[in-house]
Write an enzyme that holds these catalytic residues in place. Structure first.
Site, PDB file in Angstrom:
ATOM      1  N   GLU A   1       0.736  -1.164  -0.104  1.00 22.46           N
ATOM      2  CA  GLU A   1      -0.214  -0.132  -0.090  1.00 22.46           C
ATOM      3  C   GLU A   1       0.953   1.304   0.101  1.00 22.46           C
ATOM      4  OE1 GLU A   1      -3.124  -0.190  -0.160  1.00 22.46           O
ATOM      5  OE2 GLU A   1      -3.913  -1.872   0.657  1.00 22.46           O
TER       6      GLU A   1
ATOM      7  N   CYS B   1      -2.476   9.214   2.663  1.00 19.27           N
ATOM      8  CA  CYS B   1      -2.007   8.523   1.217  1.00 19.27           C
ATOM      9  C   CYS B   1      -3.134   8.927   0.014  1.00 19.27           C
ATOM     10  CB  CYS B   1      -1.785   7.325   1.139  1.00 19.27           C
ATOM     11  SG  CYS B   1      -3.081   6.291   2.215  1.00 19.27           S
TER      12      CYS B   1
END
Ligand code: NAD
Length: 478
Positions: A254, A288
């Protein structure tokens, strides 16, 4: 209860043990710049011990339990996390600057909710073996097994949720875990140790060994590890992916993002402004999936720039522990310098409409900042800044908006603003990304989250987030 700010030991094999080499790191309060805690740091010998403990637990009592028995313990672990949620939330706010009103949700409540969700999915795994008829007679029994020892390597920005998005499905699947959190947020990681201890997870099922990049690299490559689950920067993800490729070791990555907020010409700008903080600048921009590239139609360009500028200029900057604060500091002085270097670059790549400096106060604060008239090829439009900085880019028509949206190395989040939900959905479908919202953006426990392109490989959350922790064996029967 132990002192949450002083952690002289590592948690491994079900016990608190000092590191082989006496190493520790100071933990600095983002809002003041002052040291407020200390944590033991793992070296290679400690990684060896943690992996050995995780392997022993897999071969021992944890591996021998039924999925329902394991799930009961995972459910109890969720309850322990929940009871600690308020203190955990405050601890993270001190570590990384996350405003407490937000930390209470993502660090205080979400970890327990995610863990409870996976306890439910895991409870029925033993009953989920399926028998598939064979076209040539007989059948195939598909057996699911835990993949084994999981190395979980996590970043500092959403430290509790990102650790739990790995630990909870791993434990529910019957795996054991070695968690390597970063030094910046190592204190809150040991709340997981406390909860594991309180609930009586068998020794070695969850091991928590804070450390730096070297400890992470050593863990990822360790021969006793069966799977790697990583969240962090794209650069580190590439390095880990290379190792995993060489070892043929399953890996979930990720990574970074630079997501768009596509403002359609029919967007409700009041709604857009009301949700701008949560969608485009959550956690002081240290997110993010934050939608930091705002694409505005030329037909309403000035209106959109004014809405973004006024809204961002109005954000309340302050002590992350104050409930009224909307923007806190970034995690460290190094991160502040990095963000400010992008702000300086932005002066030549766009038109500064608000912010642009660092407030004169202790702690690692950066003023919430907006640059308009930014071409999508600019570095501030292409690179992840990871601070409170937004860029606004004009587009002529929707085909151009979609082309700009997809002209990025990343593909993690995104959002479309349109007063017409069908129109918004049609645009959302055209964005090449792992997740996208229409008139809001919010992760859902039961929906997969992850990236495409340089934003990563694999998915967390939902049933998709359990699958990487299971492997199948097909048993063909005559
Ligand atoms: P980072 O990559 O520097 O560090 C993340 C973790 O990896 C830390 O524990 C670090 O010690 C470790 N590490 C670094 N290099 C390593 C290596 N070669 N081998 C093994 N371990 C290594 O990231 P960061 O600065 O802590 O976090 C910010 C980044 O994380 C941003 O890029 C952000 O976008 C990303 N992130 C992604 C998601 C997502 O779900 N996609 C979520 C949150 C953060």
């Amino acid at each position: 209860m132990s002192d949450l700010t002083q952690r002289p030991d590592l948690f491994l094999g079900g016990a608190w043990v000092p590191p082989h080499e006496p190493q520790s790191a100071d933990v600095v309060e983002a809002g003041t710049g002052e040291v407020f805690g200390s944590v033991a740091m793992a070296g290679t010998g400690d990684v060896d011990d943690a992996v050995a403990a995780a392997r022993a637990a897999l071969a021992g009592p944890w591996g021998a339990m039924s999925s329902a028995e394991r799930a009961a313990l995972v459910g109890a672990f969720a309850a322990e996390l929940k009871s600690r949620g308020r203190d955990t939330a405050a601890l993270v706010s001190r570590e990384n600057g996350m405003p407490i009103s937000f930390s209470g949700i993502v660090n205080g409540l979400a970890p327990a909710a995610i863990t409870g969700y996976y306890a439910k999915l895991g409870a029925v795994l033993d009953d989920a073996e399926d028998v598939r008829p064979s076209p040539t007679g007989g059948d195939t029994l598909v057996v699911r097994r835990p993949v084994g020892v999981v190395a979980a390597v996590t970043p500092w920005n959403y430290p509790q949720a990102l650790a739990i998005m790995k630990i909870a499905p791993a434990l529910a699947a019957g795996c054991t875990v070695v968690l390597k959190p970063p030094p910046e947020t190592a204190l809150d990681a040991h709340v997981l140790s406390d909860a594991a201890e309180a609930v009586g997870l068998p020794a070695g099922v969850l091991n928590v060994i804070p450390g730096g990049r070297e400890a992470g690299a050593y863990l990822v490559e360790h021969p006793g590890v069966d799977k790697v689950a990583f969240t962090g920067s794209t650069g580190a993800g590439r390095a880990i992916g290379e190792v995993a490729g060489r070892l043929l070791r399953p890996v979930t990555l990720e990574l970074g993002g630079k997501s768009v907020a596509l403002v359609a010409d029919d967007a409700d700008l009041d709604l857009f402004s009301a949700k701008l903080l949560g969608v485009s600048m959550p956690n002081n921009g240290q997110t993010c999936h934050a939608a930091t590239r705002i694409l505005a139609p030329r037909s309403r360009y000035d209106e959109v720039v004014a809405a973004v500028t006024d809204t961002v200029a109005g954000f309340r900057v302050g002590d992350p522990l104050d409930k009224a604060t909307q923007i806190g500091p970034v995690v460290s002085s190094a991160q502040r310098d990095r963000v400010l270097s992008y702000v300086e670059l932005g002066r030549s790549e766009g038109r500064l409409t608000t912010g642009g400096g660092a407030p004169d106060r202790p702690g690692w604060f950066v003023e919430p900042t907006v640059f308009a008239d930014v071409d999508n090829s600019a570095r501030i439009a292409q690179e992840e800044i990871f601070g409170p900085v937004l860029v606004v880019t004009p587009y002529a028509d929707e085909d151009e908006a979609i082309a700009i949206a997809n002209d990025s190395d990343f593909g993690l989040g995104g959002v479309v603003w349109s007063a017409d939900p069908d129109h918004g959905l049609a645009l959302a479908r055209r964005i090449h990304t792992g997740s996208v919202g229409v008139n809001h953006y919010e992760l859902h426990i039961n929906a997969p989250f992850g990236g495409v392109k340089a934003s990563g490989l694999g998915r967390e959350l939902g049933p998709e987030g359990l699958a990487p922790y299971l492997e199948t064996t097909s048993i063909y029967r005559a």
